[in-house]
Design an enzyme around this catalytic site. Structure first.
Site, PDB file in Angstrom:
ATOM      1  N   CYS A 118       0.913  -1.181   0.083  1.00 35.63           N
ATOM      2  CA  CYS A 118      -0.073   0.015  -0.017  1.00 35.63           C
ATOM      3  C   CYS A 118       0.856   1.055  -0.068  1.00 35.63           C
ATOM      4  O   CYS A 118       0.363   2.336  -0.374  1.00 35.63           O
ATOM      5  CB  CYS A 118      -1.063  -0.062   1.199  1.00 35.63           C
ATOM      6  SG  CYS A 118      -2.272  -1.458   1.037  1.00 35.63           S
ATOM      7  N   HIS A 246      -3.231   7.001   2.478  1.00 31.96           N
ATOM      8  CA  HIS A 246      -3.607   5.888   1.813  1.00 31.96           C
ATOM      9  C   HIS A 246      -5.117   5.564   2.296  1.00 31.96           C
ATOM     10  O   HIS A 246      -5.473   5.645   3.568  1.00 31.96           O
ATOM     11  CB  HIS A 246      -2.587   4.684   2.067  1.00 31.96           C
ATOM     12  CG  HIS A 246      -3.230   3.429   1.987  1.00 31.96           C
ATOM     13  ND1 HIS A 246      -3.696   3.104   0.844  1.00 31.96           N
ATOM     14  CD2 HIS A 246      -3.278   2.323   2.844  1.00 31.96           C
ATOM     15  CE1 HIS A 246      -3.991   1.899   1.097  1.00 31.96           C
ATOM     16  NE2 HIS A 246      -3.894   1.059   2.298  1.00 31.96           N
ATOM     17  N   ASN A 276     -10.309  -0.011  -0.318  1.00 28.86           N
ATOM     18  CA  ASN A 276      -8.839   0.026  -0.173  1.00 28.86           C
ATOM     19  C   ASN A 276      -8.261  -0.411  -1.506  1.00 28.86           C
ATOM     20  O   ASN A 276      -8.388  -1.843  -1.643  1.00 28.86           O
ATOM     21  CB  ASN A 276      -8.541  -0.639   0.814  1.00 28.86           C
ATOM     22  CG  ASN A 276      -6.797  -0.772   1.164  1.00 28.86           C
ATOM     23  OD1 ASN A 276      -6.200  -0.477   0.407  1.00 28.86           O
ATOM     24  ND2 ASN A 276      -6.220  -1.191   2.118  1.00 28.86           N
TER      25      ASN A 276
END
Length: 330
Positions: A118, A246, A276
């Site tokens: 990520c 993020h 996500n």
């Protein structure tokens, strides 16, 4: 680790592109086969829906569409470098980036993948920006592209409710630190002692994640990294016009913003609509913020991510006023 250039030459954001699959999977859709509900998912994650790619779609398909859109946004047809940040490459070998470069007609450009889960987009932005600052190349495409539906167990409530597919890309060109869109500095870090918290275990197919432990690690790491990169360019936390974190979990975003002392209207959050998307989440969030007029030319932005590895990183930049172009798989 900081990567601030030693001269006035730096990378400038000149284009922004995205690609999201057409299929939308809502929380109610997931509740039909998982022991969950829309209310349970939304309260804990902030997610209401996510995009899932059709069977047969490759990460390179998403990456190519987003990169082509970024080139259109920049009004360019070429670049010297293509970096693809991804956890889900088309195959173990070779890398996905050369295939993307070829699909864009960029045969001969340098091209490679970067794996930092990520945190991948921030890491890739740092690498490409540093290469431009050093004069190794004059322009680059930095792409975050993920096909997490291929590594998420559809029966695992801990991950199936969180992840989605998508891609986002920025086009960079050589400029100066006074230009709107200048990428000013980066802060990167890792701790391999936590590698088991977000991982596809050896010999297994699906991603496993220890959500509670990740939260405990992510909030301070993202906060400290954001503060370090802001300080390195002479900003106080209150100078940050937009915090683009993020999009892992709305609670993480709010907790980091609270520690930074930032009001909610300076926090960019599109997690409700896309979930996500790992390395794709920051460029997708940037595009959403630009579309919603949440960021404007000259604004001071801090991008911050945390992911498997464990890895984390932040970038400080001013916004160029670039308008995003949204690509498609059609």
């Amino acid at each position: 680790m900081r990567t601030q250039p030693t001269n006035d030459r730096c990378a400038v954001v000149t284009g922004l592109g995205t690609c999201l699959p057409d299929r939308i999977v809502t929380n109610d859709d997931l509740a039909r086969h998982l022991d969950t509900s829309h209310a349970w998912i939304h309260e804990r994650t902030g997610i209401a829906r996510r995009r899932i790619a059709a069977p047969g779609t490759a990460t390179s398909d998403l990456a190519t569409a987003a990169a082509r859109a970024a080139l259109t946004s920049a009004e360019r047809t070429a670049c010297d470098l293509v970096v693809v940040a991804t956890t889900t490459p088309d195959q173990a070998c070779p890398a996905t980036a050369p295939r993307v470069a070829s699909a864009l007609g960029l045969t001969g450009a340098a091209a490679f993948d970067l794996a930092a889960v990520c945190s991948g987009f921030v890491y890739a932005l740092s690498v490409a920006s540093s290469m431009i600052s050093a004069g190794t190349c004059r322009s680059a495409l930095v792409i975050g592209a993920e096909l997490y539906s291929t590594i998420v167990d559809p029966g695992d409530r801990g991950t199936a409710i969180i992840f989605g597919d998508g891609a986002g890309a920025v086009h960079l060109e050589q400029g100066s630190r006074s230009d709107p869109g200048a990428v000013l500095d980066h802060d990167l870090g890792s701790d391999g002692n936590g590698r088991h918290l977000i991982a596809v275990p050896r010999g297994e197919r699906y991603l496993r994640m220890r959500g509670r432990e990740v939260y405990v690690q992510a909030v301070p790491a993202m906060t400290d990294s954001a503060l370090r990169v802001a300080k390195s360019v002479g900003w106080q936390a209150g100078d940050i016009d937009a915090f683009v974190g993020h999009q892992a979990n709305i609670r993480i975003l709010r907790s980091v913003a609270k520690r930074l002392g930032l009001p909610e209207d300076r926090v960019v959050a599109n997690i409700e609509d896309v979930g996500n998307t790992a390395a794709a989440s920051i460029p997708l969030a940037l595009a959403w913020a630009a579309d919603q007029h949440r960021i404007k030319r000259g604004d001071r932005l801090v991008l911050t991510a945390f992911g498997g590895g464990l890895t984390w990183g932040s970038s400080a930049l001013t916004w160029s006023g670039t308008r995003p172009v949204h690509g498609s798989l059609g």
